[in-house]
Design a protein around this motif. Structure first.
Motif, PDB file in Angstrom:
ATOM      1  N   MET A 106       0.834  -1.196   0.000  1.00 12.88           N
ATOM      2  CA  MET A 106       0.000   0.000   0.000  1.00 12.88           C
ATOM      3  C   MET A 106       0.872   1.249   0.000  1.00 12.88           C
ATOM      4  SD  MET A 106      -1.425   0.363   3.949  1.00 12.88           S
ATOM      5  CE  MET A 106      -2.536  -1.008   3.737  1.00 12.88           C
ATOM      6  N   SER A 107       0.279   2.351  -0.386  1.00 12.42           N
ATOM      7  CA  SER A 107       1.021   3.614  -0.440  1.00 12.42           C
ATOM      8  C   SER A 107       1.373   4.079   0.971  1.00 12.42           C
ATOM      9  CB  SER A 107       0.178   4.681  -1.150  1.00 12.42           C
ATOM     10  OG  SER A 107      -0.992   4.975  -0.388  1.00 12.42           O
ATOM     11  N   TRP A 108       2.376   4.979   1.044  1.00 10.78           N
ATOM     12  CA  TRP A 108       2.767   5.515   2.341  1.00 10.78           C
ATOM     13  C   TRP A 108       1.618   6.280   2.987  1.00 10.78           C
ATOM     14  CZ3 TRP A 108       6.543   4.345   5.489  1.00 10.78           C
ATOM     15  CH2 TRP A 108       7.708   3.762   4.990  1.00 10.78           C
ATOM     16  N   PHE A 109       0.821   6.951   2.186  1.00 15.55           N
ATOM     17  CA  PHE A 109      -0.327   7.688   2.718  1.00 15.55           C
ATOM     18  C   PHE A 109      -1.307   6.737   3.394  1.00 15.55           C
ATOM     19  CE2 PHE A 109      -4.608   9.441   2.218  1.00 15.55           C
ATOM     20  CZ  PHE A 109      -4.457  10.689   2.811  1.00 15.55           C
ATOM     21  N   MET A 110      -1.656   5.647   2.694  1.00  9.84           N
ATOM     22  CA  MET A 110      -2.580   4.677   3.274  1.00  9.84           C
ATOM     23  C   MET A 110      -1.947   3.963   4.460  1.00  9.84           C
ATOM     24  SD  MET A 110      -5.433   4.891   1.728  1.00  9.84           S
ATOM     25  CE  MET A 110      -6.148   3.389   2.405  1.00  9.84           C
ATOM     26  N   PHE A 111      -0.645   3.667   4.388  1.00  7.28           N
ATOM     27  CA  PHE A 111       0.039   3.002   5.503  1.00  7.28           C
ATOM     28  C   PHE A 111       0.019   3.878   6.753  1.00  7.28           C
ATOM     29  CE2 PHE A 111       3.936   2.122   7.934  1.00  7.28           C
ATOM     30  CZ  PHE A 111       3.772   0.774   8.188  1.00  7.28           C
ATOM     31  N   PHE A 112       0.236   5.183   6.586  1.00  6.30           N
ATOM     32  CA  PHE A 112       0.238   6.095   7.729  1.00  6.30           C
ATOM     33  C   PHE A 112      -1.125   6.127   8.406  1.00  6.30           C
ATOM     34  CE2 PHE A 112      -0.677  10.390   9.310  1.00  6.30           C
ATOM     35  CZ  PHE A 112       0.297  10.504  10.288  1.00  6.30           C
ATOM     36  N   TRP A 113      -2.179   6.278   7.610  1.00  4.90           N
ATOM     37  CA  TRP A 113      -3.503   6.373   8.201  1.00  4.90           C
ATOM     38  C   TRP A 113      -3.986   5.029   8.739  1.00  4.90           C
ATOM     39  CZ3 TRP A 113      -5.233  10.663   9.880  1.00  4.90           C
ATOM     40  CH2 TRP A 113      -4.894  11.861   9.250  1.00  4.90           C
ATOM     41  N   ALA A 114      -3.571   3.931   8.138  1.00  2.00           N
ATOM     42  CA  ALA A 114      -3.911   2.617   8.694  1.00  2.00           C
ATOM     43  C   ALA A 114      -3.237   2.421  10.052  1.00  2.00           C
ATOM     44  CB  ALA A 114      -3.499   1.516   7.728  1.00  2.00           C
ATOM     45  N   SER A 115      -1.996   2.877  10.183  1.00  2.15           N
ATOM     46  CA  SER A 115      -1.297   2.772  11.470  1.00  2.15           C
ATOM     47  C   SER A 115      -1.968   3.634  12.529  1.00  2.15           C
ATOM     48  CB  SER A 115       0.170   3.190  11.292  1.00  2.15           C
ATOM     49  OG  SER A 115       0.818   2.389  10.333  1.00  2.15           O
ATOM     50  N   ILE A 116      -2.344   4.864  12.155  1.00  2.00           N
ATOM     51  CA  ILE A 116      -3.033   5.741  13.100  1.00  2.00           C
ATOM     52  C   ILE A 116      -4.365   5.124  13.530  1.00  2.00           C
ATOM     53  CG2 ILE A 116      -4.175   7.981  13.351  1.00  2.00           C
ATOM     54  CD1 ILE A 116      -1.188   8.181  13.510  1.00  2.00           C
ATOM     55  N   GLY A 117      -5.098   4.563  12.569  1.00  2.00           N
ATOM     56  CA  GLY A 117      -6.383   3.952  12.894  1.00  2.00           C
ATOM     57  C   GLY A 117      -6.246   2.778  13.840  1.00  2.00           C
ATOM     58  N   LEU A 118      -5.255   1.901  13.580  1.00  2.00           N
ATOM     59  CA  LEU A 118      -5.042   0.757  14.461  1.00  2.00           C
ATOM     60  C   LEU A 118      -4.625   1.213  15.854  1.00  2.00           C
ATOM     61  CD1 LEU A 118      -4.802  -2.308  14.873  1.00  2.00           C
ATOM     62  CD2 LEU A 118      -2.442  -2.149  14.033  1.00  2.00           C
ATOM     63  N   TYR A 119      -3.786   2.218  15.935  1.00  2.00           N
ATOM     64  CA  TYR A 119      -3.336   2.747  17.227  1.00  2.00           C
ATOM     65  C   TYR A 119      -4.517   3.299  18.032  1.00  2.00           C
ATOM     66  CZ  TYR A 119      -0.511   5.508  20.507  1.00  2.00           C
ATOM     67  OH  TYR A 119       0.056   6.036  21.636  1.00  2.00           O
ATOM     68  N   LEU A 120      -5.392   4.033  17.382  1.00  2.00           N
ATOM     69  CA  LEU A 120      -6.558   4.580  18.071  1.00  2.00           C
ATOM     70  C   LEU A 120      -7.519   3.488  18.512  1.00  2.00           C
ATOM     71  CD1 LEU A 120      -7.324   7.726  15.864  1.00  2.00           C
ATOM     72  CD2 LEU A 120      -6.277   7.668  18.134  1.00  2.00           C
ATOM     73  N   VAL A 121      -7.734   2.494  17.667  1.00  2.00           N
ATOM     74  CA  VAL A 121      -8.656   1.405  18.019  1.00  2.00           C
ATOM     75  C   VAL A 121      -8.172   0.659  19.255  1.00  2.00           C
ATOM     76  CG1 VAL A 121      -9.521  -0.844  17.257  1.00  2.00           C
ATOM     77  CG2 VAL A 121      -9.625   1.115  15.721  1.00  2.00           C
ATOM     78  N   ILE A 122      -6.871   0.353  19.309  1.00  2.42           N
ATOM     79  CA  ILE A 122      -6.327  -0.379  20.464  1.00  2.42           C
ATOM     80  C   ILE A 122      -6.449   0.455  21.735  1.00  2.42           C
ATOM     81  CG2 ILE A 122      -4.220  -1.338  21.458  1.00  2.42           C
ATOM     82  CD1 ILE A 122      -3.380  -2.184  18.682  1.00  2.42           C
ATOM     83  N   ASN A 123      -6.122   1.725  21.657  1.00  6.25           N
ATOM     84  CA  ASN A 123      -6.199   2.567  22.853  1.00  6.25           C
ATOM     85  C   ASN A 123      -7.636   2.769  23.313  1.00  6.25           C
ATOM     86  OD1 ASN A 123      -3.478   3.800  23.796  1.00  6.25           O
ATOM     87  ND2 ASN A 123      -3.352   3.904  21.561  1.00  6.25           N
ATOM     88  N   ILE A 124      -8.546   2.939  22.396  1.00  4.77           N
ATOM     89  CA  ILE A 124      -9.948   3.106  22.772  1.00  4.77           C
ATOM     90  C   ILE A 124     -10.492   1.822  23.393  1.00  4.77           C
ATOM     91  CG2 ILE A 124     -12.262   3.441  21.825  1.00  4.77           C
ATOM     92  CD1 ILE A 124     -11.076   5.412  19.843  1.00  4.77           C
ATOM     93  N   ALA A 125     -10.077   0.653  22.852  1.00  4.37           N
ATOM     94  CA  ALA A 125     -10.548  -0.615  23.407  1.00  4.37           C
ATOM     95  C   ALA A 125     -10.097  -0.789  24.855  1.00  4.37           C
ATOM     96  CB  ALA A 125     -10.046  -1.769  22.549  1.00  4.37           C
ATOM     97  N   PHE A 126      -8.841  -0.488  25.144  1.00  5.34           N
ATOM     98  CA  PHE A 126      -8.360  -0.604  26.532  1.00  5.34           C
ATOM     99  C   PHE A 126      -8.960   0.483  27.415  1.00  5.34           C
ATOM    100  CE2 PHE A 126      -5.035  -3.271  24.669  1.00  5.34           C
ATOM    101  CZ  PHE A 126      -4.947  -4.278  25.625  1.00  5.34           C
ATOM    102  N   ALA A 127      -9.159   1.676  26.860  1.00  5.80           N
ATOM    103  CA  ALA A 127      -9.767   2.746  27.648  1.00  5.80           C
ATOM    104  C   ALA A 127     -11.192   2.384  28.059  1.00  5.80           C
ATOM    105  CB  ALA A 127      -9.757   4.051  26.857  1.00  5.80           C
TER     106      ALA A 127
END
Length: 336
Positions: free
Chosen positions: A68-89
């Protein structure tokens, strides 16, 4: 001089055994015309839908993240990071008084505590309370360690992936300067380092009917005058002689256009610095082949004794000789 610029659409041939197209459904030939015979398109085409496969992007997640493109990779990483933190929160939020130093029921502070925990920062203002919360924190720290390791590995793999900065000419030329017509494609190495043991292969691909009248893709190798170079430094020409043994011999431009023909060129070699194998490829439609032309010189000797390579002339062509005999010549046919 002939310069093909346009490609004709393939004409559908009647098939007595095939059902007639109804309700506007495309025929096989119409579908082929939509694909346009581009066998080397870049990743991410949206006009080709694959069905019937067992697994999608999640089944080959590593390859998906690598391509995937760097743009999509960046936003996919941000999305996964937010999902994990929200789940634990959410876990901390549903447990009363689970975190000290924050107001009970403040979900935003629970998210901040999760961010500090997963990154193992810990500023000392917030801390877990109780065995259940400490157990959740232990799993979140483990998840954070794995996430950081995977992210670091993926970013390094994407940066270190071998790429050949090889430039292909915008057009291919057919010249008649010699006794035998030649098909030539110019290739350049855009890096200052060498490509060692470079191998070049040129192929003619066409859509041909088989014995049952079905369209199948056929690949014919076009033998090069020199297909292996021990050192690829600046620029070279991939040259194919259109003689009696060539798959292009006797074929007119109209025939090749009807067959949705393309010329594919691939190159592989070893990068001198990284010692990794690098690949490059390009495809030319018949409309990108110029007849009676040659490539302009791009290497010249300067008065001070140095050699100048002018890449501004890399794609430039100039008129050459044209066939003098009325006999049918390869790739010319009856085009005026």
């Amino acid at each position: 001089m002939i310069h093909w610029r346009h490609r004709k659409r393939m004409q559908a041939r009647p098939d007595p055994g095939a059902p007639e197209s109804q309700h506007g459904h495309p025929t096989v030939v119409e579908t082929v015309n939509r694909i346009r015979a581009h066998v080397l398109e870049e990743n991410g085409r949206s006009d080709i839908i694959r069905t019937g496969l067992d697994s999608g992007a999640l089944g080959d997640l590593y390859h998906t993240l690598m391509t995937m493109s760097w743009f999509m990779f960046f936003w996919a990483s941000i999305g996964l990071y937010l999902v994990i933190n929200i789940a634990f929160a959410l876990m901390y939020y549903v447990i009363p008084h689970s975190v000290s130093g924050i107001a009970d029921g403040d979900f935003l502070d629970d998210i901040f505590f999760s961010v500090q925990t997963i990154s193992t920062v810990g500023y000392g203002t917030m801390s877990p309370v109780g065995r259940l919360t400490n157990t959740i924190v232990s799993f979140e720290v483990l998840a954070g360690m794995m996430l950081n390791a995977l992210a670091t590995g993926l970013v390094f793999a994407r940066f270190s992936r071998p790429r050949a900065r090889v430039l292909f000419s915008h057009v291919a030329v057919v010249s008649y300067d010699d006794v035998i017509p030649t098909l030539t494609i110019r290739i350049a190495n855009q890096r200052r380092t060498l490509i060692l043991s470079a191998n070049i292969e040129m192929t003619l691909t066409r859509l041909m009917p088989d014995e049952r009248g079905r369209l199948v893709r056929r690949f014919d190798r076009l033998t090069l005058v020199q297909s292996h170079m021990p050192i690829f430094r600046i620029s070279l020409n991939a040259t194919h002689l259109i003689d009696a043994q060539s798959p292009l011999f006797g074929l007119s431009a109209e025939t090749l256009i009807d067959q949705n023909a393309e010329i594919i060129i691939t190159m592989d070699g070893t990068d001198e610095i990284s010692s990794q194998t690098v690949f490059a490829r390009h495809a030319y439609e018949i409309g990108h082949v110029k007849h009676g032309y040659r490539f302009s010189d791009m290497i010249a000797n300067r008065p001070d004794g140095r050699v100048e390579v002018d890449f501004r002339r890399f794609h430039t062509t100039e008129p050459g000789d044209t066939p003098q005999t009325p006999d049918p010549t390869p790739l010319t046919g009856d085009i005026p």
